[in-house]
Design a protein around this motif. Structure first.
Motif, mmCIF file in Angstrom:
data_model
loop_
_atom_site.group_PDB
_atom_site.id
_atom_site.type_symbol
_atom_site.label_atom_id
_atom_site.label_comp_id
_atom_site.label_asym_id
_atom_site.label_seq_id
_atom_site.Cartn_x
_atom_site.Cartn_y
_atom_site.Cartn_z
ATOM 1 N N LEU A 127 0.627 -1.082 0.613
ATOM 2 C CA LEU A 127 0.153 0.444 0.015
ATOM 3 C C LEU A 127 1.182 1.387 0.125
ATOM 4 C CD1 LEU A 127 -2.667 -1.189 2.806
ATOM 5 C CD2 LEU A 127 -2.648 -0.685 0.541
ATOM 6 N N PHE A 128 2.198 1.067 0.851
ATOM 7 C CA PHE A 128 3.315 2.097 1.009
ATOM 8 C C PHE A 128 4.007 2.831 0.964
ATOM 9 C CE2 PHE A 128 -0.448 2.197 4.238
ATOM 10 C CZ PHE A 128 -1.690 3.261 3.612
ATOM 11 N N GLY A 129 4.612 1.315 0.997
ATOM 12 C CA GLY A 129 6.049 1.283 -0.048
ATOM 13 C C GLY A 129 7.140 1.290 1.158
ATOM 14 N N GLN A 130 6.190 0.948 2.563
ATOM 15 C CA GLN A 130 7.048 1.268 3.847
ATOM 16 C C GLN A 130 5.653 0.469 5.053
ATOM 17 O OE1 GLN A 130 6.146 5.670 3.695
ATOM 18 N NE2 GLN A 130 8.686 6.075 4.481
ATOM 19 N N THR A 131 6.633 -0.288 5.860
ATOM 20 C CA THR A 131 6.282 -0.553 7.156
ATOM 21 C C THR A 131 6.237 0.868 7.623
ATOM 22 O OG1 THR A 131 8.056 -1.430 8.124
ATOM 23 C CG2 THR A 131 6.953 -2.655 6.752
ATOM 24 N N LEU A 132 5.148 0.673 9.449
ATOM 25 C CA LEU A 132 5.560 1.927 10.133
ATOM 26 C C LEU A 132 6.584 2.066 10.559
ATOM 27 C CD1 LEU A 132 2.509 0.639 12.571
ATOM 28 C CD2 LEU A 132 2.440 2.390 10.406
ATOM 29 N N GLY A 133 8.126 1.109 10.879
ATOM 30 C CA GLY A 133 8.988 1.231 11.159
ATOM 31 C C GLY A 133 10.112 2.147 10.313
ATOM 32 N N LYS A 134 9.739 1.772 8.858
ATOM 33 C CA LYS A 134 10.328 2.656 7.770
ATOM 34 C C LYS A 134 9.663 4.613 7.514
ATOM 35 C CE LYS A 134 11.628 -1.053 5.051
ATOM 36 N NZ LYS A 134 11.166 -2.514 5.686
ATOM 37 N N MET A 135 8.850 4.225 8.111
ATOM 38 C CA MET A 135 7.557 5.431 7.897
ATOM 39 C C MET A 135 8.453 6.696 9.303
ATOM 40 S SD MET A 135 4.162 5.379 7.917
ATOM 41 C CE MET A 135 3.393 3.545 6.211
ATOM 42 N N VAL A 136 8.890 5.783 10.346
ATOM 43 C CA VAL A 136 9.341 6.259 10.822
ATOM 44 C C VAL A 136 10.941 7.146 11.181
ATOM 45 C CG1 VAL A 136 10.744 6.381 13.649
ATOM 46 C CG2 VAL A 136 7.996 5.286 12.941
ATOM 47 N N VAL A 137 11.964 6.024 10.500
ATOM 48 C CA VAL A 137 12.952 6.313 10.803
ATOM 49 C C VAL A 137 13.803 6.902 8.269
ATOM 50 C CG1 VAL A 137 13.938 4.727 11.703
ATOM 51 C CG2 VAL A 137 13.254 4.069 9.128
ATOM 52 N N ARG A 138 12.154 7.285 8.120
ATOM 53 C CA ARG A 138 12.222 7.920 6.641
ATOM 54 C C ARG A 138 12.650 7.486 5.844
ATOM 55 N NH1 ARG A 138 9.218 12.143 6.324
ATOM 56 N NH2 ARG A 138 10.399 12.828 4.572
ATOM 57 N N VAL A 139 12.597 5.733 5.212
ATOM 58 C CA VAL A 139 12.632 5.392 4.495
ATOM 59 C C VAL A 139 12.261 4.158 3.416
ATOM 60 C CG1 VAL A 139 15.377 4.508 4.630
ATOM 61 C CG2 VAL A 139 13.853 3.320 5.117
ATOM 62 N N LYS A 140 12.028 4.215 2.299
ATOM 63 C CA LYS A 140 10.175 3.648 1.573
ATOM 64 C C LYS A 140 11.181 2.840 0.564
ATOM 65 C CE LYS A 140 7.063 5.604 -1.437
ATOM 66 N NZ LYS A 140 6.046 6.459 -1.382
ATOM 67 N N VAL A 141 10.254 1.834 -0.048
ATOM 68 C CA VAL A 141 10.748 0.927 -1.208
ATOM 69 C C VAL A 141 10.317 1.126 -2.179
ATOM 70 C CG1 VAL A 141 10.485 -1.903 -1.805
ATOM 71 C CG2 VAL A 141 11.184 -1.391 1.112
ATOM 72 N N VAL A 142 10.729 1.379 -2.828
ATOM 73 C CA VAL A 142 10.500 2.156 -4.565
ATOM 74 C C VAL A 142 11.403 0.669 -6.192
ATOM 75 C CG1 VAL A 142 10.915 3.977 -4.082
ATOM 76 C CG2 VAL A 142 12.227 3.029 -4.983
ATOM 77 N N ASP A 143 10.454 0.909 -7.262
ATOM 78 C CA ASP A 143 11.073 -0.282 -7.818
ATOM 79 C C ASP A 143 11.929 0.652 -8.426
ATOM 80 O OD1 ASP A 143 9.585 -1.707 -10.259
ATOM 81 O OD2 ASP A 143 10.898 -0.389 -11.075
ATOM 82 N N ALA A 144 13.897 -0.570 -8.407
ATOM 83 C CA ALA A 144 14.206 0.088 -8.605
ATOM 84 C C ALA A 144 14.599 0.802 -9.878
ATOM 85 C CB ALA A 144 15.254 -1.812 -8.207
ATOM 86 N N VAL A 145 13.657 0.486 -10.957
ATOM 87 C CA VAL A 145 14.253 0.909 -12.318
ATOM 88 C C VAL A 145 13.907 2.248 -12.398
ATOM 89 C CG1 VAL A 145 14.126 -0.064 -14.931
ATOM 90 C CG2 VAL A 145 14.314 -1.255 -13.487
ATOM 91 N N THR A 146 12.217 2.561 -11.516
ATOM 92 C CA THR A 146 11.596 3.456 -12.223
ATOM 93 C C THR A 146 12.339 4.579 -10.747
ATOM 94 O OG1 THR A 146 9.636 3.026 -12.014
ATOM 95 C CG2 THR A 146 9.874 2.363 -13.960
ATOM 96 N N GLU A 147 11.513 3.510 -9.779
ATOM 97 C CA GLU A 147 11.548 4.466 -8.476
ATOM 98 C C GLU A 147 10.538 4.632 -7.953
ATOM 99 O OE1 GLU A 147 15.371 6.724 -7.219
ATOM 100 O OE2 GLU A 147 17.345 5.552 -7.618
ATOM 101 N N LYS A 148 9.591 4.359 -8.492
ATOM 102 C CA LYS A 148 8.002 4.439 -8.649
ATOM 103 C C LYS A 148 7.581 4.031 -7.653
ATOM 104 C CE LYS A 148 7.196 7.126 -13.108
ATOM 105 N NZ LYS A 148 6.558 6.969 -13.737
ATOM 106 N N GLU A 149 6.237 4.060 -6.983
ATOM 107 C CA GLU A 149 5.478 3.275 -6.123
ATOM 108 C C GLU A 149 6.054 1.851 -6.857
ATOM 109 O OE1 GLU A 149 4.125 3.965 -3.159
ATOM 110 O OE2 GLU A 149 4.918 5.990 -3.365
ATOM 111 N N ILE A 150 5.802 0.058 -5.564
ATOM 112 C CA ILE A 150 5.602 -1.030 -5.254
ATOM 113 C C ILE A 150 4.833 -1.391 -6.242
ATOM 114 C CG2 ILE A 150 8.262 -1.034 -4.952
ATOM 115 C CD1 ILE A 150 7.273 -2.236 -2.186
ATOM 116 N N ASN A 151 4.183 -2.719 -6.617
ATOM 117 C CA ASN A 151 2.747 -3.536 -6.053
ATOM 118 C C ASN A 151 3.126 -4.567 -5.257
ATOM 119 O OD1 ASN A 151 4.040 -5.371 -7.666
ATOM 120 N ND2 ASN A 151 3.999 -4.286 -9.554
ATOM 121 N N PHE A 152 1.758 -5.105 -4.897
ATOM 122 C CA PHE A 152 1.628 -6.312 -4.086
ATOM 123 C C PHE A 152 2.352 -7.226 -4.981
ATOM 124 C CE2 PHE A 152 -1.943 -3.915 -2.079
ATOM 125 C CZ PHE A 152 -1.603 -4.201 -1.092
#
Length: 233
Positions: A127-152
């Protein structure tokens, strides 16, 4: 200007490529001072360009320096899922007096506890590319090529090993009950399976750390499988 005196040239206005071209074609014996000036300008420009390139390189890969934040995020997520586990256990104690089959209730709660972290991770990453932990430390999972939102699909692939582990646990529970395991009456083959599984799981985590530390974008093995990368935001 006196007749025969060489024309003064302002080489400082020349580009680096122009300076190199002039140095290649100039008569070095006839104009040694100009050669010295051109070589000095080339060296200066080269140093400046190298510094700029280094700075741009560092800026480009700074956003991928996520090893420490991801470690902290995993601790935060572990605390959150531990709280969720405690809540499940508490719900279980509340329902025990009203559920006729207490053993069935315990089984359901234990299974729910086993799957909750996987659901937590896949759902929030999808949904967000982040768990709550990642939200706190301000990192995000993105697509390696486009660096856009990932899918399920990518979110599931990132957790393919935990999902496989979960399936293994649930299937094992069909063949080897908790009572058999406690009383040491579980089949011998199951002990070997557990040993092999434990060794494989350790190797997996070791490879995760190695791949994360030895590539520029700090992609772990599950990132390569899912085609993802973690970035600072």
């Amino acid at each position: 200007m006196s007749k025969g005196m060489p024309e003064t040239i302002d080489y400082s206005t020349y580009t680096l490529s122009d300076l190199r071209d002039v140095l290649q074609h100039i008569d070095k014996d006839a104009y040694p001072e100009r050669v010295a000036e051109i070589e000095a300008l080339i060296a200066e420009r080269s140093d400046v360009n190298a510094a700029i390139e280094t700075s741009e390189y560092e800026d480009e890969f700074a956003k991928y320096s996520t090893f420490a934040p991801r470690f902290v995020a995993s601790i935060i997520d572990g605390i959150i899922t531990s709280v969720l586990s405690a809540m499940l256990m508490y719900v279980g104690t509340l329902l025990t007096p009203v559920i006729a089959n207490e053993e069935t209730l315990e089984t359901v709660i234990s299974y729910a506890d086993a799957v909750q972290f996987t659901i937590y991770s896949v759902l929030l990453h999808g949904l967000f590319g982040q768990t709550l932990g990642k939200m706190v430390v301000r990192v995000k999972v993105v697509d390696a090529v486009t660096e856009k939102e990932i899918n399920f699909q990518q979110a599931i692939l990132r957790d393919c090993v935990p999902i496989f582990t979960l399936v293994f646990m649930l299937v094992s529970a069909l063949f080897v009950t908790e009572d058999m395991f406690i009383s040491e009456q579980s089949p011998q083959w199951f002990a070997y399976v557990l040993l092999g599984f434990g060794i494989s799981y350790f190797i997996w985590h070791l490879l995760e750390i190695i791949t994360m530390l030895f590539n520029k974008k700090r992609r772990a093995l599950h990132d390569f499988i899912a085609g993802t990368v973690v970035v600072n935001i």
